[in-house]
Scaffold this motif. Structure first.
Motif, short mmCIF file in Angstrom:
data_model
loop_
_atom_site.label_atom_id
_atom_site.label_comp_id
_atom_site.label_asym_id
_atom_site.label_seq_id
_atom_site.Cartn_x
_atom_site.Cartn_y
_atom_site.Cartn_z
N LEU A 20 0.84 -1.21 0.00
CA LEU A 20 0.00 0.00 0.00
C LEU A 20 0.87 1.26 0.00
CD1 LEU A 20 -3.11 0.02 0.14
CD2 LEU A 20 -2.91 0.50 2.57
N ILE A 21 1.95 1.22 0.77
CA ILE A 21 2.88 2.37 0.79
C ILE A 21 3.45 2.56 -0.61
CG2 ILE A 21 5.12 3.14 1.70
CD1 ILE A 21 4.30 1.71 4.37
N GLU A 22 3.74 1.44 -1.27
CA GLU A 22 4.28 1.53 -2.64
C GLU A 22 3.23 2.08 -3.61
OE1 GLU A 22 7.03 -1.89 -3.15
OE2 GLU A 22 6.22 -1.82 -5.18
N ALA A 23 1.96 1.70 -3.41
CA ALA A 23 0.90 2.24 -4.27
C ALA A 23 0.83 3.76 -4.12
CB ALA A 23 -0.45 1.60 -3.92
N ALA A 24 0.97 4.25 -2.89
CA ALA A 24 0.95 5.71 -2.67
C ALA A 24 2.15 6.36 -3.36
CB ALA A 24 0.96 6.00 -1.17
N ARG A 25 3.30 5.71 -3.28
CA ARG A 25 4.52 6.27 -3.93
C ARG A 25 4.37 6.36 -5.44
NH1 ARG A 25 8.53 3.04 -0.62
NH2 ARG A 25 8.71 4.32 1.26
N MET A 26 3.65 5.41 -6.00
CA MET A 26 3.42 5.46 -7.46
C MET A 26 2.74 6.76 -7.86
SD MET A 26 1.81 1.80 -8.56
CE MET A 26 2.02 1.64 -10.32
N PHE A 27 1.89 7.26 -6.98
CA PHE A 27 1.13 8.46 -7.32
C PHE A 27 1.64 9.68 -6.55
CE2 PHE A 27 -1.28 4.85 -8.56
CZ PHE A 27 -1.73 5.23 -9.83
N ALA A 28 2.81 9.52 -5.93
CA ALA A 28 3.48 10.60 -5.22
C ALA A 28 2.57 11.24 -4.16
CB ALA A 28 3.98 11.66 -6.22
N VAL A 29 1.83 10.40 -3.43
CA VAL A 29 0.99 10.91 -2.33
C VAL A 29 1.42 10.22 -1.03
CG1 VAL A 29 -0.97 11.36 -3.88
CG2 VAL A 29 -0.88 9.20 -2.62
N PRO A 30 1.16 10.87 0.12
CA PRO A 30 1.51 10.22 1.39
C PRO A 30 0.55 9.07 1.72
CG PRO A 30 0.60 12.42 1.77
CD PRO A 30 0.64 12.22 0.29
N CYS A 31 1.00 8.20 2.61
CA CYS A 31 0.19 7.04 3.01
C CYS A 31 0.15 6.93 4.52
CB CYS A 31 0.82 5.77 2.43
SG CYS A 31 -0.12 4.28 2.75
N GLY A 32 -1.04 6.82 5.10
CA GLY A 32 -1.17 6.64 6.54
C GLY A 32 -2.08 5.46 6.84
N PHE A 33 -2.06 5.04 8.11
CA PHE A 33 -2.87 3.88 8.50
C PHE A 33 -3.67 4.21 9.76
CE2 PHE A 33 0.62 2.28 6.03
CZ PHE A 33 0.05 1.26 5.26
N ARG A 34 -4.99 3.92 9.74
CA ARG A 34 -5.70 3.89 11.01
C ARG A 34 -5.47 2.48 11.54
NH1 ARG A 34 -11.99 5.04 12.68
NH2 ARG A 34 -12.43 3.44 11.11
N ASP A 35 -4.66 2.42 12.58
CA ASP A 35 -4.09 1.13 12.99
C ASP A 35 -4.92 0.50 14.11
OD1 ASP A 35 -2.49 -1.03 13.30
OD2 ASP A 35 -0.92 0.05 14.40
N SER A 36 -5.98 -0.17 13.73
CA SER A 36 -6.81 -0.83 14.74
C SER A 36 -6.40 -2.28 14.94
CB SER A 36 -8.28 -0.74 14.31
OG SER A 36 -8.42 -1.19 12.97
N ARG A 37 -5.36 -2.74 14.23
CA ARG A 37 -5.03 -4.17 14.28
C ARG A 37 -3.56 -4.45 14.56
NH1 ARG A 37 -9.24 -7.44 12.92
NH2 ARG A 37 -11.03 -6.14 12.51
N GLY A 38 -2.93 -3.51 15.28
CA GLY A 38 -1.56 -3.77 15.74
C GLY A 38 -0.51 -3.77 14.65
N LEU A 39 -0.76 -3.08 13.57
CA LEU A 39 0.19 -3.07 12.46
C LEU A 39 1.52 -2.42 12.86
CD1 LEU A 39 0.26 -3.84 9.43
CD2 LEU A 39 -0.50 -1.52 8.92
N ALA A 40 1.42 -1.31 13.64
CA ALA A 40 2.63 -0.56 13.99
C ALA A 40 3.57 -1.40 14.85
CB ALA A 40 2.26 0.74 14.71
N GLY A 41 3.04 -2.43 15.52
CA GLY A 41 3.90 -3.33 16.29
C GLY A 41 4.84 -4.10 15.37
N GLN A 42 4.40 -4.34 14.15
CA GLN A 42 5.24 -5.09 13.19
C GLN A 42 5.97 -4.17 12.23
OE1 GLN A 42 3.20 -8.81 11.79
NE2 GLN A 42 1.42 -7.74 12.60
N LEU A 43 5.40 -3.00 11.98
CA LEU A 43 6.03 -2.04 11.06
C LEU A 43 6.12 -0.69 11.78
CD1 LEU A 43 4.08 -2.70 7.70
CD2 LEU A 43 6.38 -3.48 8.26
N PRO A 44 7.11 -0.51 12.65
CA PRO A 44 7.15 0.69 13.50
C PRO A 44 7.28 2.00 12.72
CG PRO A 44 8.95 -0.86 14.04
CD PRO A 44 8.20 -1.45 12.90
N ASP A 45 7.73 1.93 11.47
CA ASP A 45 7.94 3.19 10.74
C ASP A 45 6.71 3.72 10.02
OD1 ASP A 45 10.50 3.26 11.58
OD2 ASP A 45 11.30 2.20 9.82
N ILE A 46 5.59 3.00 10.11
CA ILE A 46 4.42 3.50 9.36
C ILE A 46 3.89 4.77 10.01
CG2 ILE A 46 3.66 1.29 8.41
CD1 ILE A 46 1.53 1.24 10.66
#
Ligand SMILES: C[S@@+](CC[C@H](N)C(=O)[O-])C[C@H]1O[C@@H](n2cnc3c(N)ncnc32)[C@H](O)[C@@H]1O
Length: 328
Positions: free
Chosen positions: A18-44
Motif C-alpha cells: 500500500l505504501i508503494e501504491a501511494a509512492r506510485m502516485f506521489a501521495v503520502p500514506c497513513g494507517f488507522r491502525d486498529s489491528r496492531g500493524l505498527a507493532g510489526q512495522l514501527p515506521d508506518i
C-alpha cells in the motif's frame, strides 16, 4: 494533494504494498491502525480516528450504492482516499462519514474483490487522472476481451495477486510465462486438492503455461504494457479487440516481437510492484470493454474466445479456484 489511508489493514506485506501504491502516485500514506500493524512495522505513519473523520473522505469499497471509479469525479485536494481491511473492508464509521464511496466494477464470476493494495493503485489511477480516456465499448464486450499473457514472472505472491485481479476483472483464462518457475514451479499448499476440486467447481481460473518458445500466432496484435515502454499512455491505447494479446512483463526480461505495440502505464511517482501494474492495466482494459450487458449471464457457449483458443494449445493448464485466489 490527497493522501491514501489504510483503515485497519492487518497484513504487513499488504501495508508495504500500500505504501508503494501511494509512492506510485506521489501521495503520502497513513494507517488507522486498529489491528496492531505498527507493532510489526514501527515506521508506518498512523492516523487517528478524529483526524480521519474530520477530513473529506473518498471511500474505496464495493459497498452497496458505491459509484463506479471509472465515472466518478477526481478526488478533491486534501481528501483522504481510504481502503479497508483485507477481510472486513472499511469500518462503518468511515463509510458513514465519506463524502462518496467508489467501487471498482468486478465483472468476474468467482472473485469479486482485489488485493487491497491493488485496489488502492487502481482507485488512485482513476481518482487522480480523469482526463483523455478512450470511450468504453458496447454492446458485446466479451467478443472484444483480449487474451492476457503475464510474462517473465519473478515472484509467487505478485503472480497470485495478478491472477486474482485477472479473475476479478472477468478473464476466464490467463497465459503465464513462468520462466523463473514462480507459479507452476512452486508447490501451492492446496494445489493438489485444488486441482481435484476445480474440476467440479463452477468458476476456476484457467492458468496456462506459455512454454519456453511462446510466440503469438500470425495475425495477432500484441500490446505490451509497462511503466518503462516507449508508447502512448495506457488510457489512450486501444487495449481490446478480437485477436489482441495484452502482455504485461514483470521487469525488462521479456523480448517483444518486432511488430508489437507498446502502452505506457504513466504514473507521477515511482513504478510500483507487479500486482499494482497488472491491476491498473486490467482495470483499464476492463473499462474499455465496458460493462457486461444486463442479462448476459454467461459468455457465449459456441466457439472459444481468443484467450481460450490461445491457451487451448498449452499442454497443461492449472485450474485455480476463486477461494485460493483470495489468499493473495
Ligand atoms: C479484500 S477487500 C475486503 C473484502 C471484504 N470481504 C469486503 O467485502 O468488504 C480489502 C479492501 O480492498 C478494497 N477493494 C478491493 N476490491 C475492491 C473493489 N472491487 N472496489 C473497491 N474497493 C475494493 C477495499 O478498500 C476493501 O476494503
Amino acid at each position: 494533494m490527497v493522501r491514501l489511508v489504510g483503515d485497519g489493514v492487518e497484513n504487513p506485506a499488504n501495508a508495504a504494498a500500500l505504501i508503494e501504491a501511494a509512492r506510485m502516485f506521489a501521495v503520502p500514506c497513513g494507517f488507522r491502525d486498529s489491528r496492531g500493524l505498527a507493532g510489526q512495522l514501527p515506521d508506518i505513519s498512523t492516523v487517528d480516528t478524529d483526524g480521519l473523520l474530520g477530513q473529506r473522505i473518498v471511500a474505496v469499497d464495493n459497498a452497496p450504492g458505491a459509484e463506479s471509479v471509472y465515472r466518478t469525479a477526481p478526488a478533491p485536494p486534501g481528501a483522504s482516499v481510504v481502503v479497508g481491511n483485507e477481510r472486513r473492508g472499511i469500518r462503518p464509521d468511515v463509510l458513514r462519514a465519506a463524502a462518496r464511496t467508489v467501487h471498482i466494477p468486478m465483472p468476474g464470476r468467482g472473485v469479486n474483490t482485489l488485493n487491497v493494495a491493488t485496489a488502492a493503485a487502481v482507485a488512485l489511477y482513476y481518482l487522480l487522472d480523469a482526463h483523455g480516456r478512450r470511450q468504453a465499448r458496447a454492446p458485446r464486450p466479451e467478443s472484444h476481451r483480449p487474451a492476457l499473457l503475464l510474462a517473465a514472472l519473478r515472484d509467487h505472491v505478485e503472480a497470485g495477486s495478478s491472477l486474482r485481479s485477472a479473475a476479478a476483472f472477468g478473464w476466464p483464462v490467463v497465459t503465464v510465462d513462468d520462466r523463473e518457475k514462480v507459479w507452476f514451479g512452486t508447490p501451492r499448499p492446496v494445489r493438489t486438492e485444488a486441482r481435484a476440486a476445480a474440476r467440479s467447481h463452477r468458476n476456476p481460473l484457467r492458468v496456462a503455461p506459455a512454454g519456453d518458445a511462446w510466440s503469438p500466432p500470425p495475425g495477432t496484435r500484441v500490446v505490451v504494457c509497462g511503466p518503462d515502454v516507449d508508447g502512448p499512455p495506457l488510457h489512450r491505447t486501444e487495449l481490446t479487440g478480437p485477436g489482441t494479446v495484452l502482455v504485461v512483463p514483470d521487469g525488462d526480461g521479456w523480448s517483444a516481437p518486432p511488430d508489437a505495440e507498446f502502452a505506457r502505464v504513466a504514473v507521477p511517482g515511482e513504478p510500483g510492484r507487479y500486482r499494482l501494474l497488472t491491476g491498473i492495466v486490467l482495470a483499464e482494459a476492463a473499462r474499455q470493454l465496458g460493462p457486461r450487458p444486463a442479462g448476459a449471464a454467461r459468455p457465449p457457449r459456441r466457439g472459444l474466445s481468443y484467450g481460450s483458443a490461445l491457451a487451448h494449445s498449452a499442454p497443461e493448464a492449472d485450474l485455480v479456484l476463486p477461494w485460493e485466489l483470495l489468499e493473495y
